[in-house]
Design an enzyme around this catalytic site. Sequence first.
Site, PDB file in Angstrom:
ATOM      1  N   ASP A  32       0.817  -1.197   0.000  1.00 26.51           N
ATOM      2  CA  ASP A  32       0.000   0.000   0.000  1.00 26.51           C
ATOM      3  C   ASP A  32       0.854   1.250   0.000  1.00 26.51           C
ATOM      4  O   ASP A  32       2.044   1.193   0.226  1.00 26.51           O
ATOM      5  CB  ASP A  32      -0.811   0.028   1.302  1.00 26.51           C
ATOM      6  CG  ASP A  32      -2.167  -0.601   1.119  1.00 26.51           C
ATOM      7  OD1 ASP A  32      -2.543  -0.824  -0.030  1.00 26.51           O
ATOM      8  OD2 ASP A  32      -2.829  -0.846   2.132  1.00 26.51           O
ATOM      9  N   LYS A  54      -2.800   3.727  -3.586  1.00 27.67           N
ATOM     10  CA  LYS A  54      -3.763   4.561  -4.302  1.00 27.67           C
ATOM     11  C   LYS A  54      -3.976   5.822  -3.484  1.00 27.67           C
ATOM     12  O   LYS A  54      -3.746   5.844  -2.293  1.00 27.67           O
ATOM     13  CB  LYS A  54      -5.083   3.824  -4.526  1.00 27.67           C
ATOM     14  CG  LYS A  54      -5.841   3.418  -3.266  1.00 27.67           C
ATOM     15  CD  LYS A  54      -5.218   2.323  -2.453  1.00 27.67           C
ATOM     16  CE  LYS A  54      -5.272   2.651  -0.973  1.00 27.67           C
ATOM     17  NZ  LYS A  54      -4.896   1.568  -0.110  1.00 27.67           N
ATOM     18  N   MET A 169      -7.359   9.650   9.322  1.00 29.16           N
ATOM     19  CA  MET A 169      -7.789  10.223   8.036  1.00 29.16           C
ATOM     20  C   MET A 169      -8.505  11.545   8.267  1.00 29.16           C
ATOM     21  O   MET A 169      -9.598  11.775   7.770  1.00 29.16           O
ATOM     22  CB  MET A 169      -8.695   9.227   7.302  1.00 29.16           C
ATOM     23  CG  MET A 169      -7.939   7.964   6.925  1.00 29.16           C
ATOM     24  SD  MET A 169      -8.973   6.683   6.231  1.00 29.16           S
ATOM     25  CE  MET A 169      -9.325   5.716   7.684  1.00 29.16           C
TER      26      MET A 169
HETATM   27  N1  SAH Z   1      -4.189   0.340   9.227  1.00 30.79           N
HETATM   28  C1  SAH Z   1      -3.596   1.628   9.524  1.00 30.79           C
HETATM   29  C2  SAH Z   1      -4.539   2.783   9.276  1.00 30.79           C
HETATM   30  C3  SAH Z   1      -4.963   2.892   7.845  1.00 30.79           C
HETATM   31  S1  SAH Z   1      -5.987   4.276   7.556  1.00 30.79           S
HETATM   32  C4  SAH Z   1      -3.075   1.621  10.954  1.00 30.79           C
HETATM   33  O1  SAH Z   1      -3.378   0.722  11.741  1.00 30.79           O
HETATM   34  O2  SAH Z   1      -2.306   2.522  11.288  1.00 30.79           O
HETATM   35  C5  SAH Z   1      -4.827   5.490   7.084  1.00 30.79           C
HETATM   36  C6  SAH Z   1      -4.750   6.572   8.119  1.00 30.79           C
HETATM   37  O3  SAH Z   1      -3.931   6.171   9.203  1.00 30.79           O
HETATM   38  C7  SAH Z   1      -4.109   7.827   7.619  1.00 30.79           C
HETATM   39  O4  SAH Z   1      -5.007   8.634   6.908  1.00 30.79           O
HETATM   40  C8  SAH Z   1      -3.712   8.488   8.911  1.00 30.79           C
HETATM   41  O5  SAH Z   1      -4.773   9.108   9.555  1.00 30.79           O
HETATM   42  C9  SAH Z   1      -3.314   7.302   9.737  1.00 30.79           C
HETATM   43  N2  SAH Z   1      -1.871   7.076   9.699  1.00 30.79           N
HETATM   44  C10 SAH Z   1      -1.236   5.968   9.285  1.00 30.79           C
HETATM   45  N3  SAH Z   1       0.085   6.099   9.438  1.00 30.79           N
HETATM   46  C11 SAH Z   1       0.291   7.322   9.964  1.00 30.79           C
HETATM   47  C12 SAH Z   1       1.435   8.049  10.367  1.00 30.79           C
HETATM   48  N4  SAH Z   1       2.660   7.521  10.253  1.00 30.79           N
HETATM   49  N5  SAH Z   1       1.284   9.279  10.868  1.00 30.79           N
HETATM   50  C13 SAH Z   1       0.052   9.818  10.998  1.00 30.79           C
HETATM   51  N6  SAH Z   1      -1.059   9.190  10.638  1.00 30.79           N
HETATM   52  C14 SAH Z   1      -0.956   7.957  10.132  1.00 30.79           C
END
Ligand code: SAH
Length: 502
Positions: A32, A54, A169
Amino acid sequence: MVTLVGAGPGDPELITVRGKRLLSQADVVVIDRLVPRSLLAACRPDARIVDVGKSSGRGGGAQASINRLLIREAKAGRRIVRLKGGDPLVFGRGGEEALALAAAGIVCRVVPGVSSVFAVPAAAGIPVTHRGLASTVGILTGHEDEKKDRSSIRWPHVARAFDTLICLMAVKTLPSIVKQLLTQGRGSATPACVIERGTWPEQRRIIGTLGTIIQQVRKAAIQPPAILVVGEVVRLSRKLPASAALPLSGMRVLVTRSAEKATVLAERLQDLGAETETLPAIELTALPHSARFAAAVNRLHETDWVVFTSPEGIAWLVRALQRMRKDLRVLAGCHIAAIGEKTAEAVRGYGLHVDFIPKRFSQEGLLKAWPTGPKRWARAVLFCAEGSREVLSLGLRSKGYAVDKVPIYRAAIPALSKRAAGRILRQDFDAVTVTSASCVAHLKELMRAAGLSPRFSRLRFISIGPITSAAVKEAGGKVAAQAEVSTADGLIETVVAHGNQS
Ligand code: SAH
């Protein structure tokens, strides 16, 4: 078999041990957008890597085609790792993929990951629970499925029920989230924090209140991925340093030394906060047995000095001797010189005493401080790498020695690096560490082969010492800084001292 693996929040060291093992064994890796690319260094060189990253707002069509890809590859009997940012089952459609696989009769395992939900606030110095401040935490998404016409978040409940709110998000929809919270009675003075790219080198955090955060985030031009944290715990972040406060935070460093050593150097730079890529530019291999080597060995009983000019020399000597059915007893009676402390350490590791190490770790240093005094035999032997410099052999000759310079190993470009060069060298780095002249020459060659020659002169080289620096300049590169002491420690200190000054 498909395994949904959590890649962690961004720092490539925050993947699980199992996740990394499966990644290193996979035939196919499907990634991803949020997956740190440097994790791919763990993949098998022949693994197929499919990037299905994406931009936000993709429709269900893209998801369906990912599901089809996973099913097709699994049916072909391949080992597939579906690598997803954070934890695969947290707001990442991992559940949908698992269901689609199950429906197709394919075994799907899940390896949990460190979710950004908790890791990102932690990296920004925010404990999401804290005695006396927060004992409940709510997790929500700012970006709901566009096809829904009504919000599925029960705002009146969510806004009031939890001490701490963590919203993923949240960039695009920040104004409407904040509005909902204010409407539902969270005061405008409630502490709020937005963290962009938490645990990545580029991490930024914006601390404010529900009343100010929209304005601040707009001004700082925060981009996804980012997380919003709301609640009293945000106050603690003023007292706790963000993990981004390490000396090399925000820096990207390319490490080019041989594979075994590169890993150690890269890990130490990571511990200081740097993000690293490794592109080993050197791989040592034995040279075929030569009459010259045999002749030098057969005259060791009448040789005064044996010189090692690299830590690797002694190990290659032992191997070369084994091919002659001999061992280190051939050195009996010789004095031993080593070019530097690391080389001496390696020699001592074989139970040998080192008679002479110069203060300055170079051939020039050896020559300058060369012990005077009577010679038992006017012979010296240098066991070295193919193509190594002539300074010492010429110098010793002028001191009256008959010198045998015997190459016993050669430095080649590792085949794996040839494959990875294009992907790695296209990236931007704040610094490139180089540890030998051949390392520089090989890096230049790797760039040429990848069609990236013009980038060479733009790299900021941090060199281990004067010889390596000279090689950089000769190759048309710029030395940003040179280690004072020519060791890995010296190199690391130099990266810390000069790495960030452009
Ligand atoms: N499965 C992922 C989340 C996917 S949704 C998890 O468990 O972390 C994607 C969202 O995760 C992004 O839009 C953001 O809000 C958050 N996110 C993921 N990695 C991040 C990071 N390093 N810093 C800040 N937000 C993050």
